[in-house]
Design a protein around this motif. Structure first.
Motif, short mmCIF file in Angstrom:
data_model
loop_
_atom_site.label_atom_id
_atom_site.label_comp_id
_atom_site.label_asym_id
_atom_site.label_seq_id
_atom_site.Cartn_x
_atom_site.Cartn_y
_atom_site.Cartn_z
N ALA A 56 59.26 -78.35 7.98
CA ALA A 56 59.08 -79.88 8.67
C ALA A 56 58.48 -80.22 9.85
N ALA A 76 63.97 -83.20 12.12
CA ALA A 76 64.04 -82.40 10.85
C ALA A 76 65.23 -82.67 10.21
N LEU A 79 65.16 -85.91 8.60
CA LEU A 79 64.37 -85.53 7.22
C LEU A 79 65.11 -84.79 6.08
N PHE A 290 56.68 -81.12 4.09
CA PHE A 290 57.33 -79.81 4.26
C PHE A 290 56.23 -78.82 3.90
#
Length: 299
Positions: A56, A76, A79, A290
């Protein structure tokens, strides 16, 4: 950790027991209850899974330049949660558990002219928002026109069994077929059919270097190369999550790359990368690349 090792770690995430818990939470508590589990599960990955955080961080360092590692670690975590919500939504939509609202007015407007002609076209998707949820709407819009998906089997069997299902009714083309899959895609496009391709990961295929988030990045050239060979346009779709049970489907239409212009493929990829950058600037928490596309890992 090299690319191959990171790929194995990613494929190892997700198992039948974990999906069972989320399915039960979805059934007993609805979307919000299933979402609640994510905050605990994703905290584990954000704190202890260094490979996931590093994957990430390649994006976060470019999207948030100059910010501290602690800030990027928090982003992150966000996400991971947001991607988990989109995966839960994907399953809930596929099994008919929840009715989602989709603002597809822009897609319908763009597709009206495309579907009125007999020309095939490439649908270009990216790992952003609820991109898988674009497929059912694509099926509704295209009606009797065949749709093929270029799909890489990158998910674990557990993910395929418990999350997948939105590719039912489509013809699947495997990139493992090499040049044969390119020939098939061009042939189908020339017959007026539709081919869907992912536009943000090369998976070892041909890639070109174009600007993205302030640095040169490697994007796959296959979509625009196939469109150039078939002389057809490219339709990019972005599906941001706009609420607990709502999405929008944004569409950008690119003209067919010119055969006489040797740079037309690179120009097309650069135009798509610019559209993707505009999306992630509007929705920074819905970019699920990613992958370090800024580093050329494969020959």
């Amino acid at each position: 950790m090299n690319l191959q090792e990171n790929s194995r770690r990613q494929q190892g995430r997700g198992n039948a027991l974990g999906f069972w818990f989320f399915r039960m939470a979805l059934r007993l508590t609805g979307l919000r209850g299933a979402y609640g589990l994510l905050y605990f599960v994703c905290a584990y990955y954000a704190c202890l899974d260094r490979a996931a955080v590093a994957a990430a961080d390649a994006y976060l360092r470019r999207r948030f330049p100059g910010r501290s590692p602690a800030f990027r670690r928090w982003k992150a975590y966000g996400l991971f949660v947001q991607q988990g919500k989109c995966l839960i939504d994907r399953h809930a939509h596929n099994v008919g558990h929840c009715r989602f609202e989709f603002d597809s007015s822009q897609l319908r407007e763009v597709c009206r002219e495309l579907l009125a002609s007999s020309t095939g076209f490439v649908v270009l998707l990216s790992h952003t928002g609820g991109w898988q949820l674009a497929l059912p709407h694509l099926r509704l819009l295209t009606k009797d026109r065949p749709v093929s998906l270029l799909m890489n089997a990158a998910e674990t069997p557990d993910v395929q069994a418990h999350v997948r299902g939105d590719d039912a009714g489509f013809h699947v083309i495997s990139p493992d077929a090499g040049p044969a899959c390119v020939v098939e895609m061009v042939a189908r496009l020339q017959k007026g059919e539709i081919v869907s391709i992912m536009g943000d990961r090369a998976y070892g295929g041909q890639a070109v270097e174009v600007p993205f988030l302030g640095e040169p990045a490697w994007f796959p050239a296959s979509a625009f190369a196939v469109a150039r060979a078939a002389e057809c346009p490219v339709l990019a779709l972005f599906v941001p999550k706009t609420g607990c049970s709502s999405y929008a489907i944004e569409a950008s239409l690119f003209d067919a790359p010119l055969r006489e212009d040797r740079q037309s493929i690179r120009k097309g990829v650069a135009t798509f990368a610019a559209a993707l950058e505009a999306f992630v600037r509007r929705h920074p928490g819905q970019c699920f690349l990613f992958s370090d596309i800024w580093t050329r890992n494969e020959p």
